[in-house]
Design an enzyme around this catalytic site. Structure first.
Site, PDB file in Angstrom:
ATOM      1  N   MET A 173       0.845  -1.199   0.000  1.00 60.47           N
ATOM      2  CA  MET A 173       0.000   0.000   0.000  1.00 60.47           C
ATOM      3  C   MET A 173       0.876   1.243   0.000  1.00 60.47           C
ATOM      4  O   MET A 173       1.647   1.457   0.943  1.00 60.47           O
ATOM      5  CB  MET A 173      -0.914   0.020   1.227  1.00 60.47           C
ATOM      6  CG  MET A 173      -1.989  -1.045   1.217  1.00 60.47           C
ATOM      7  SD  MET A 173      -2.937  -1.007   2.761  1.00 60.47           S
ATOM      8  CE  MET A 173      -1.796  -1.844   3.869  1.00 60.47           C
ATOM      9  N   THR A 174       0.766   2.052  -1.037  1.00 57.19           N
ATOM     10  CA  THR A 174       1.500   3.305  -1.094  1.00 57.19           C
ATOM     11  C   THR A 174       0.968   4.250  -0.025  1.00 57.19           C
ATOM     12  O   THR A 174      -0.230   4.511   0.032  1.00 57.19           O
ATOM     13  CB  THR A 174       1.363   3.939  -2.486  1.00 57.19           C
ATOM     14  OG1 THR A 174       1.977   3.067  -3.444  1.00 57.19           O
ATOM     15  CG2 THR A 174       2.038   5.291  -2.544  1.00 57.19           C
ATOM     16  N   TYR A 229       1.401   0.576 -14.102  1.00 56.73           N
ATOM     17  CA  TYR A 229       2.761   1.100 -14.047  1.00 56.73           C
ATOM     18  C   TYR A 229       3.602   0.514 -15.194  1.00 56.73           C
ATOM     19  O   TYR A 229       3.075  -0.165 -16.072  1.00 56.73           O
ATOM     20  CB  TYR A 229       3.367   0.848 -12.677  1.00 56.73           C
ATOM     21  CG  TYR A 229       2.621   1.601 -11.590  1.00 56.73           C
ATOM     22  CD1 TYR A 229       2.484   2.986 -11.652  1.00 56.73           C
ATOM     23  CD2 TYR A 229       2.008   0.935 -10.534  1.00 56.73           C
ATOM     24  CE1 TYR A 229       1.775   3.695 -10.683  1.00 56.73           C
ATOM     25  CE2 TYR A 229       1.304   1.627  -9.553  1.00 56.73           C
ATOM     26  CZ  TYR A 229       1.187   3.009  -9.650  1.00 56.73           C
ATOM     27  OH  TYR A 229       0.473   3.699  -8.693  1.00 56.73           O
ATOM     28  N   ARG A 257       3.284  -9.455  -9.107  1.00 55.15           N
ATOM     29  CA  ARG A 257       1.899  -9.020  -8.899  1.00 55.15           C
ATOM     30  C   ARG A 257       1.316  -8.518 -10.219  1.00 55.15           C
ATOM     31  O   ARG A 257       1.938  -7.711 -10.918  1.00 55.15           O
ATOM     32  CB  ARG A 257       1.833  -7.904  -7.853  1.00 55.15           C
ATOM     33  CG  ARG A 257       0.409  -7.670  -7.325  1.00 55.15           C
ATOM     34  CD  ARG A 257       0.388  -6.582  -6.267  1.00 55.15           C
ATOM     35  NE  ARG A 257      -0.769  -6.740  -5.384  1.00 55.15           N
ATOM     36  CZ  ARG A 257      -1.441  -5.732  -4.851  1.00 55.15           C
ATOM     37  NH1 ARG A 257      -1.086  -4.477  -5.089  1.00 55.15           N
ATOM     38  NH2 ARG A 257      -2.468  -5.952  -4.059  1.00 55.15           N
ATOM     39  N   GLY A 299     -11.008  -6.676  -2.170  1.00 50.28           N
ATOM     40  CA  GLY A 299     -12.406  -6.750  -1.776  1.00 50.28           C
ATOM     41  C   GLY A 299     -12.776  -7.891  -0.861  1.00 50.28           C
ATOM     42  O   GLY A 299     -13.960  -8.116  -0.596  1.00 50.28           O
ATOM     43  N   GLY A 312      -5.536  -5.008   2.056  1.00 54.01           N
ATOM     44  CA  GLY A 312      -4.981  -3.678   2.021  1.00 54.01           C
ATOM     45  C   GLY A 312      -5.608  -2.781   3.064  1.00 54.01           C
ATOM     46  O   GLY A 312      -5.092  -2.625   4.165  1.00 54.01           O
TER      47      GLY A 312
END
Length: 333
Positions: free
Chosen positions: A5-6, A161, A208, A270, A291
């Site tokens: 998690m950023t 990205y 990932r 989720g 997350g």
């Protein structure tokens, strides 16, 4: 598992801080910790406050942080490596340069910059030499992560990205060996993975992906075929795991990916306690990563075990800021 998690809270020079160490120590009861996305080079930067692992100061900061986490529980800890590619703007880059991408196609998104929200800049298409430099940056970052004490590295090949940009035909219109058909568009990912496997060992490398995710403006005409091919290509490399960001559209794809990959698969996105348990019992995945639930509940495994209520996450404090919304979420104790 705790998903990457950023949080945009690195210190000056993008060096990990003691506050970041506290954050990971609080959550070290996870079965597997995966760090936030870590820039592999100055050219990989796309956001303010993200940590890097390309200077000695950054490496030393991570070493101190990882040692603190290991002394807490000894939990396996992987470092997620990424390059933002076209998801960037000259104003957040150290030299003010244009970002790079597979093709000179700007992402149709708005980015947070020191001057407020701005459109993503038009990138420069990477040359063959530039691609080789990117691969070398990933390998050097992976070696630095292992030297800093991490147990392994996760290659972020999702969320729009750089590697994901190469994978998808909406952002990759190249006609050389790194474009065209699926094999060509997968080449950068495979080069990075193979380089890391040689440098640190395949069992220390995870990947990932986000097959149906259109985050950061990416698109793909046939995501199912593309990512089944990716899973098949990764299958014979003996990797640590394949981490799949799911969506309603991709839930039925994950079992196929797991079969193609043939190794450990982590499902994400989720899930709650009951749906995660159901996925594990059904054999859809071997682990489930969380997350936001881990963000707001440092003792998430204990809460799940006790059937206890969860803290609510505060979106206003997700990215950047102080201790508030970062290390002040209460545990059950």
């Amino acid at each position: 598992a705790m998903a990457p998690m950023t949080r945009n809270r690195a210190g000056e020079g993008r060096v990990p801080t003691s506050m970041m160490a506290t954050y990971y120590m609080q959550r070290a009861s996870a079965g597997l910790l995966i760090s936030e996305s870590v820039d592999v080079s100055p050219g990989a930067i796309g956001y303010p406050g993200t940590p890097g692992i390309y200077t000695e100061e950054q490496k030393e900061g991570w070493s101190t942080l990882v040692q603190a986490v290991k002394l807490t529980t000894g939990t396996p800890f992987f470092c997620q490596l990424f390059h933002t590619g076209r998801v960037s703007h000259p104003s957040v880059r150290p030299d003010g340069s244009k970002p790079v991408a597979p093709s000179a196609i700007a992402a149709d998104i708005q980015l947070y910059t020191p001057d407020g929200m701005q459109p993503a800049a038009e990138p420069e298409a990477l040359s063959a030499e530039g691609i080789a430099e990117v691969v070398a940056e990933y390998v050097a970052a992976g070696e630095a992560a292992i030297d800093a004490g991490f147990d392994g590295v996760e290659v972020n090949a999702g969320n729009g990205y750089l590697i994901d940009q190469f994978l998808r035909d909406g952002s990759n219109t190249r006609t050389d060996a790194y474009g065209g058909d699926v094999e060509g568009r997968m080449r950068l990912l495979m080069d990075v993975v193979d380089g890391l496997c040689e440098a640190v060992g395949a069992n220390r490398v995870g990947v990932r992906i986000s097959p149906f995710n259109t985050t950061n403006g990416v698109s793909e005409s046939d995501p199912e075929s593309l990512f089944l091919a990716v899973a098949s290509a990764l299958a014979d490399r003996g990797l640590a795991y394949l981490h799949v960001i799911e969506s309603a559209a991709s839930a039925t794809l994950t079992p196929q990916l797991r079969k193609r990959f043939g190794g450990i698969v982590i499902a994400n996105d989720g899930y709650d306690r009951d749906s995660a348990e159901a996925a594990l019992q059904a054999g859809t995945a071997d682990l489930v990563s969380f997350g936001r639930a881990f963000l707001a509940n440092p003792d998430l495994p204990a809460r799940f075990a006790a059937g206890a209520p969860l803290n609510e996450a505060d979106p206003a404090t997700f990215y950047g800021g102080t201790e508030q919304g970062y290390i002040d979420y209460p545990s059950m104790a």
